[in-house]
Design a protein around this motif. Structure first.
Motif, PDB file in Angstrom:
ATOM      1  N   ILE A  21       4.156 -16.053  43.623  1.00 38.53           N
ATOM      2  CA  ILE A  21       3.131 -14.628  43.589  1.00 38.53           C
ATOM      3  C   ILE A  21       3.586 -13.736  42.475  1.00 38.53           C
ATOM      4  N   ASP A  22       5.032 -13.638  42.281  1.00 34.68           N
ATOM      5  CA  ASP A  22       5.478 -12.666  41.337  1.00 34.68           C
ATOM      6  C   ASP A  22       5.107 -13.222  40.078  1.00 34.68           C
ATOM      7  N   LYS A  23       5.277 -14.589  39.671  1.00 34.71           N
ATOM      8  CA  LYS A  23       4.760 -15.195  38.513  1.00 34.71           C
ATOM      9  C   LYS A  23       3.110 -15.018  38.307  1.00 34.71           C
ATOM     10  N   GLN A  24       2.527 -15.078  39.368  1.00 37.22           N
ATOM     11  CA  GLN A  24       1.151 -14.855  39.322  1.00 37.22           C
ATOM     12  C   GLN A  24       0.595 -13.467  38.877  1.00 37.22           C
ATOM     13  N   VAL A  25       1.358 -12.467  39.439  1.00 36.10           N
ATOM     14  CA  VAL A  25       1.356 -11.153  39.195  1.00 36.10           C
ATOM     15  C   VAL A  25       1.617 -10.904  37.653  1.00 36.10           C
ATOM     16  N   GLN A  34      -0.160 -10.082  32.299  1.00 37.20           N
ATOM     17  CA  GLN A  34      -0.177 -10.546  30.906  1.00 37.20           C
ATOM     18  C   GLN A  34      -1.633 -10.801  30.432  1.00 37.20           C
ATOM     19  N   ALA A  35      -2.413 -11.500  31.289  1.00 37.56           N
ATOM     20  CA  ALA A  35      -3.892 -11.623  31.088  1.00 37.56           C
ATOM     21  C   ALA A  35      -4.650 -10.583  30.796  1.00 37.56           C
ATOM     22  N   ARG A  36      -4.257  -9.500  31.811  1.00 36.88           N
ATOM     23  CA  ARG A  36      -4.939  -8.332  31.625  1.00 36.88           C
ATOM     24  C   ARG A  36      -4.625  -7.630  30.147  1.00 36.88           C
ATOM     25  N   ALA A  37      -3.229  -7.771  29.794  1.00 33.74           N
ATOM     26  CA  ALA A  37      -3.076  -7.173  28.527  1.00 33.74           C
ATOM     27  C   ALA A  37      -3.856  -8.062  27.232  1.00 33.74           C
ATOM     28  N   LYS A  38      -3.649  -9.322  27.334  1.00 32.39           N
ATOM     29  CA  LYS A  38      -4.456 -10.221  26.488  1.00 32.39           C
ATOM     30  C   LYS A  38      -5.727  -9.734  26.615  1.00 32.39           C
ATOM     31  N   LEU A  39      -6.447  -9.464  27.678  1.00 32.72           N
ATOM     32  CA  LEU A  39      -7.962  -9.186  27.560  1.00 32.72           C
ATOM     33  C   LEU A  39      -8.245  -7.761  26.978  1.00 32.72           C
ATOM     34  N   ALA A  40      -7.352  -7.098  27.162  1.00 37.01           N
ATOM     35  CA  ALA A  40      -7.267  -5.506  26.564  1.00 37.01           C
ATOM     36  C   ALA A  40      -7.213  -5.666  25.053  1.00 37.01           C
ATOM     37  N   GLU A  41      -6.366  -6.723  24.606  1.00 32.35           N
ATOM     38  CA  GLU A  41      -6.015  -6.901  23.174  1.00 32.35           C
ATOM     39  C   GLU A  41      -7.287  -7.595  22.791  1.00 32.35           C
ATOM     40  N   ALA A  42      -7.929  -8.365  23.498  1.00 34.43           N
ATOM     41  CA  ALA A  42      -8.997  -9.052  22.807  1.00 34.43           C
ATOM     42  C   ALA A  42     -10.217  -8.407  22.891  1.00 34.43           C
ATOM     43  N   GLU A  43     -10.262  -7.482  23.915  1.00 36.67           N
ATOM     44  CA  GLU A  43     -11.390  -6.507  23.887  1.00 36.67           C
ATOM     45  C   GLU A  43     -11.108  -5.421  22.488  1.00 36.67           C
TER      46      GLU A  43
END
Length: 172
Positions: A37-41, A46-55
């Motif tokens: 769960i911690d890894k998924q969080v 990280q995915a949210r950060a990558k998404l923000a960077e991609a946006e």
């Protein structure tokens, strides 16, 4: 009250069994689950950060593409305007050249027509004067009348110059 004590002992015994035998077996599983769960969080963050960077990259690329498209449109308009101006200049030059050539042709044709008319008029004048002279000379009486009229006119001109008055006569 015994009943309560018996229930309490049973409860403590169940808790002891759960804590002694079940919890140690569940704890590593729960630890692994918590780790997952911690890894998924962390992965989600990280995915949210990558998404923000991609946006941000997408918006930057989109802005750059719009700027480039606007520049291309401006360049195309400028090229089109230059092409139009070049074509208009070429058309004016061609028009001026055609007009100049036409004027040259008109001047050349005018000169040719004037030469031709002079030649023709000269020929006609010579022919006409020849006919007049031939006609006048053919009629002797008319020749002497013409000579007499000419002499009379000369005498009148001479007398007029001496009198100060000028008279002309038709012929006697």
């Amino acid at each position: 009250m015994i009943k309560y004590i018996a229930e309490l002992v049973a409860f403590v015994l169940i808790v002891f069994i759960i804590v002694r035998y079940i919890v140690p077996r569940i704890t590593p599983m729960l630890g692994r689950r918590q780790d997952v769960i911690d890894k998924q969080v962390d992965d989600a963050e990280q995915a949210r950060a990558k998404l923000a960077e991609a946006e941000r990259s997408f918006q930057s690329a989109l802005t750059e593409a719009r700027t480039e498209a606007a520049q291309i449109r401006e360049n195309a308009r400028a090229d089109a305007q230059r092409t139009i101006e070049d074509l208009q200049a070429q058309a004016r030059d061609e028009s001026e050249r055609i007009v100049a050539r036409g004027e040259e042709q008109l001047a050349s044709q005018r000169s040719a027509v004037v030469r031709e008319l002079r030649t023709e008029i000269g020929t006609l004048a010579v022919d006409l004067s020849t006919q007049i002279v031939n006609q006048r000379l053919a009629d002797e009486q008319q020749v002497s009348a013409t000579v007499d009229a000419f002499l009379a006119e000369l005498e009148r001109d001479g007398a007029a110059h001496t009198d100060g008055t000028t008279t002309t006569g038709a012929g006697e």
